[in-house]
Design an enzyme around this catalytic site. Structure first.
Site, PDB file in Angstrom:
ATOM      1  N   HIS A  21     -12.936  -3.322   2.864  1.00 36.66           N
ATOM      2  CA  HIS A  21     -11.506  -3.847   2.915  1.00 36.66           C
ATOM      3  C   HIS A  21     -11.009  -3.305   4.438  1.00 36.66           C
ATOM      4  O   HIS A  21     -10.434  -4.029   5.234  1.00 36.66           O
ATOM      5  CB  HIS A  21     -10.776  -3.064   1.840  1.00 36.66           C
ATOM      6  CG  HIS A  21      -9.315  -3.178   1.879  1.00 36.66           C
ATOM      7  ND1 HIS A  21      -8.203  -2.977   0.888  1.00 36.66           N
ATOM      8  CD2 HIS A  21      -8.525  -3.614   2.828  1.00 36.66           C
ATOM      9  CE1 HIS A  21      -6.892  -2.821   1.234  1.00 36.66           C
ATOM     10  NE2 HIS A  21      -7.113  -3.757   2.707  1.00 36.66           N
ATOM     11  N   HIS A  69      -2.855   1.821   8.076  1.00 33.93           N
ATOM     12  CA  HIS A  69      -4.283   1.138   7.504  1.00 33.93           C
ATOM     13  C   HIS A  69      -4.351  -0.188   8.335  1.00 33.93           C
ATOM     14  O   HIS A  69      -3.242  -0.691   8.480  1.00 33.93           O
ATOM     15  CB  HIS A  69      -3.732   0.757   6.097  1.00 33.93           C
ATOM     16  CG  HIS A  69      -4.598  -0.236   5.526  1.00 33.93           C
ATOM     17  ND1 HIS A  69      -5.983  -0.129   5.164  1.00 33.93           N
ATOM     18  CD2 HIS A  69      -4.424  -1.556   4.698  1.00 33.93           C
ATOM     19  CE1 HIS A  69      -6.471  -1.235   4.823  1.00 33.93           C
ATOM     20  NE2 HIS A  69      -5.379  -2.139   4.459  1.00 33.93           N
ATOM     21  N   GLU A  94       0.704  -1.145   0.036  1.00 30.47           N
ATOM     22  CA  GLU A  94       0.095  -0.136  -0.045  1.00 30.47           C
ATOM     23  C   GLU A  94       0.761   1.298   0.145  1.00 30.47           C
ATOM     24  O   GLU A  94       0.420   2.246   0.243  1.00 30.47           O
ATOM     25  CB  GLU A  94      -0.931  -0.053   1.114  1.00 30.47           C
ATOM     26  CG  GLU A  94      -2.008  -1.053   1.270  1.00 30.47           C
ATOM     27  CD  GLU A  94      -2.968  -1.208   0.176  1.00 30.47           C
ATOM     28  OE1 GLU A  94      -3.094  -0.354  -0.509  1.00 30.47           O
ATOM     29  OE2 GLU A  94      -3.861  -2.165   0.350  1.00 30.47           O
ATOM     30  N   HIS A 122      -7.859  -3.510   9.458  1.00 29.47           N
ATOM     31  CA  HIS A 122      -8.924  -4.081   9.078  1.00 29.47           C
ATOM     32  C   HIS A 122      -9.879  -4.273  10.216  1.00 29.47           C
ATOM     33  O   HIS A 122     -10.028  -5.255  10.509  1.00 29.47           O
ATOM     34  CB  HIS A 122      -8.556  -5.437   8.546  1.00 29.47           C
ATOM     35  CG  HIS A 122      -7.707  -5.427   7.198  1.00 29.47           C
ATOM     36  ND1 HIS A 122      -7.120  -6.794   6.822  1.00 29.47           N
ATOM     37  CD2 HIS A 122      -7.350  -4.454   6.297  1.00 29.47           C
ATOM     38  CE1 HIS A 122      -6.415  -6.359   5.826  1.00 29.47           C
ATOM     39  NE2 HIS A 122      -6.491  -4.976   5.584  1.00 29.47           N
TER      40      HIS A 122
HETATM   41  P1  13P Z   1       1.102  -5.377   3.255  1.00 27.70           P
HETATM   42  O1  13P Z   1       1.403  -7.011   3.647  1.00 27.70           O
HETATM   43  O2  13P Z   1       1.565  -5.497   1.584  1.00 27.70           O
HETATM   44  O3  13P Z   1       1.141  -4.308   3.643  1.00 27.70           O
HETATM   45  O4  13P Z   1      -0.520  -5.705   2.642  1.00 27.70           O
HETATM   46  C1  13P Z   1      -1.455  -5.891   3.577  1.00 27.70           C
HETATM   47  C2  13P Z   1      -2.865  -5.053   3.407  1.00 27.70           C
HETATM   48  O5  13P Z   1      -3.584  -4.865   4.314  1.00 27.70           O
HETATM   49  C3  13P Z   1      -3.067  -4.576   2.092  1.00 27.70           C
HETATM   50  O6  13P Z   1      -4.274  -3.697   1.922  1.00 27.70           O
HETATM   51 ZN    ZN Z   2      -5.311  -3.905   3.866  1.00 27.60          ZN
END
Ligand code: 13P
Ligand code: ZN
Length: 269
Positions: free
Chosen positions: A214, A141, A118, A143
């Site tokens: 996401h 970022h 990202e 989840h």
């Molecule tokens: P990475 O392992 O490349 O950081 O990706 C994790 C992710 O949440 C992608 O949206």
């Molecule tokens: Zn992600």
């Protein structure tokens, strides 16, 4: 010898990422390699570090980002786990510097750990923040389960519908996430399109935006502050869902109660 040795400020910034990564795992928001963090550490870089040779060849960012000239970032490694990063941040992340053409980066770290997929979103957002003269240095970022669940219906994707519900669940949400929650429609993870849409949403005066179906993307002065904004928002989402699970639509605080909160706390309008 680690690049962090004898660099207390840099080491503290990197270890703060490790602490936040541990929280993300504990929260259940960081399955496998889920989520990523980058921090602008330029202010902690000394002349000796600037003179170090790169471990990698220059790699394309995918954009030209003029405000990142001379900048350095700590980045989670792609495919690396938050729970591993929490105990060993330099084996599960790396430090990169932006080359003078502002279109490439190179790794200057303890070993070659490829940065997060990202990176286009993270670096575009840092470029945007610096252009604005913002004091924000961290982007996160992750989840978060309940917030991601809420993006699975069009109702909550409409502008500020989710913001108003979440703010109204508990006063802390508006007090500590006063700009609310922006919405970015579904786009491929790691894509340049997602990066562009993320900046547009943040430019709409949000510190925190959802990536539909996401995850969430938050910016703040440091990684702990960015984590706190996500944490208060997801707490509000949990309260909302708990009330729904008890079989009723929660009333929420009234608009007048929320206005009073903004006035008394001097929150941004
Ligand atoms: P990475 O392992 O490349 O950081 O990706 C994790 C992710 O949440 C992608 O949206
Ligand atoms: Zn992600």
């Amino acid at each position: 010898m680690s690049i962090l040795e004898n660099r207390k400020a840099l080491s503290d910034a990197v270890w703060q990422v490790a602490e936040a990564a541990g929280y993300l795992w504990t929260k259940g928001w960081a399955e496998r390699n889920g989520g990523n963090i980058t921090v602008n550490v330029t202010e902690h870089v000394d002349d000796d570090m600037r003179a170090m040779p790169a471990l990698s060849e220059p790699r394309e960012i995918g954009f030209v980002l003029p405000h990142l000239k001379g900048c350095w970032f700590y980045c989670k490694g792609t495919q690396k786990r938050m729970r591993d990063l929490a105990r060993d941040p330099m084996a599960n992340g790396s430090i990169i510097r932006i080359t003078d053409d502002c279109a490439h980066y190179e790794i200057v770290a303890d070993s070659i750990v490829n940065p997060t997929s990202e990176l286009p979103s993270h670096l575009s957002v840092h470029n945007y923040l610096l252009a604005k003269g913002s004091p924000y240095r961290a982007s996160l970022h992750t989840h978060p389960i309940e917030l991601v669940a809420m993006t699975h219906t069009n109702r909550f994707l409409e502008k500020d519908v989710a913001t108003n519900i979440l703010w109204s669940m508990i006063p802390e949400t508006k007090a500590f996430c006063p700009r609310g929650l922006g919405m970015v429609p579904y786009m491929l993870a790691g894509s340049k399109e997602l990066a562009k849409a993320t900046i547009e949403a943040i430019d709409d005066d949000y510190d925190v935006v959802m990536w539909e179906k996401h995850g969430i993307f938050a910016v703040d002065v440091d990684v702990m502050a960015a984590f706190d904004q996500v944490d208060v928002l997801n707490k509000a989402a949990q309260i909302y869902i708990s009330a729904k699970n008890m079989g009723f639509e929660p009333d929420g605080m009234t608009q007048a109660q929320m206005r009073e909160l903004s006035d008394v706390f001097g929150l941004p309008k």
